[in-house]
Design an enzyme around this catalytic site. Sequence first.
Site, PDB file in Angstrom:
ATOM      1  CB  VAL A 112      -1.017  -0.086   1.797  1.00 36.59           C
ATOM      2  CG1 VAL A 112      -1.892   1.108   1.996  1.00 36.59           C
ATOM      3  CG2 VAL A 112      -1.759  -1.698   1.404  1.00 36.59           C
ATOM      4  CG  ASP A 113       3.707   3.145   3.393  1.00 34.79           C
ATOM      5  OD1 ASP A 113       2.596   3.813   3.686  1.00 34.79           O
ATOM      6  OD2 ASP A 113       3.689   2.292   4.729  1.00 34.79           O
ATOM      7  CG  MET A 114       6.852   0.121  -1.548  1.00 35.57           C
ATOM      8  SD  MET A 114       7.409  -1.296  -1.578  1.00 35.57           S
ATOM      9  CE  MET A 114       8.306  -0.692  -2.557  1.00 35.57           C
TER      10      MET A 114
END
Length: 413
Positions: A174-176
């Site tokens: 999700v962050d990436m």
Amino acid sequence: MTTTPTPAGSLTGLRVLDLSRVLAGPLCTQMLADHGAEVIKVEPPAGDETRSWGPPFVSDTMSAYFGGVNRNKSNLCADLRTSEGQQLLGDLLAEADVLVENFKAGTLSRWGYPDELLREKYPHLIQCRITGFGIDGPMGAMPGYDAVVQAYSGLMSINGESDGPALRVGVPIVDMVTGIYAFSGILLALNERHSTGMGQLVDCTLIDTAISLLHPHSSSHLADGRVPQRTGSAHPTIAPYDTFAAEDGQIFVGAGNDRQFGQLVSLLGIPSVAEDPRFTTNADRLRNVSELRPLLAEKIAVTERQPLAEALLARGVPASAIHNVAEALRDPHVLHRKMVVERDGYRSSGVPISLSRTPGSVGNPPREKGADTREILTSLGYGPQEIDALLDVHIVHSNAADRSLPRTGVSPQ
């Protein structure tokens, strides 16, 4: 049209102020830097917390985690909580085309830079805000790390074996992807700015990213109302599309259409399976996958994974031995694609977006905290005495030992 690579990246001349930390923001700005943008990363005196996220460490003050998303940037260490630091922030904003930040909601406002002032004072500025849930709505301003949002969004609920617990995806997906969406949003805003001369807010949240990653489960649920369940490595709408145990390890096989399925069972020596009414179409195979899988597993179990994968690929059937990370990073094709790079002892993954005429590149390794403080302040018009005064009262910090390394990109003018 020429395809000869040029020394400058496609974003050369773009000035980016990186006030972000941890992963999504730093990944976004690293992607911008890889393609030629001048990125100034501003770290607080305590530093980006991911500097300590290890082991492994690549130096006394830098984890491998931090090093993986902070190359090609200059580094300024400053305390933006102070009035002097906030004045410096205004000087940096005046020179920037893009601001990337992932502060808690209201932080910039407390420092004297609410959205309205940014629009008024720096109308050309593209502001990219990255948050967990946004700044309004029922969850507005709530903190959100990757795994928390995986849980909240339902993403974790569909990852894992059917008879096991919900699992976090093995990378901070999700962050990436939020970082990649932020990169894309900035490019969209830059394109629009060509015609209007105006910047705008690029608003990216982890929750929006996570919901967007639910396909095809979200589409299926919205179509028939059923709640998607965990299927392990199997696909919810394609069969066979799964991991199998080979003689010497695991292999993944994905037969996405009837022709590929026919080739698969033919190679396994059971061609008649393709004519079985239970397995004629993908819909048939999906309904009867519990009967199909043992037939395939029995044959695959007595075959070595790499020769089988190569034979399937030769017949147009997607397949691969399941590599561990070490195997993947030394794979000849990965190396051919230049997806592992080494420069001056810095080793990392490569640049995933390949452009024929203005390719990205890995220039400087990640910098120590404050490595470029003096040079950046000088480029903003600060004199030696002013810089020394700020250093003396710890508004800014300098790591003089690293000043010999060149900066990347174009200096502010």
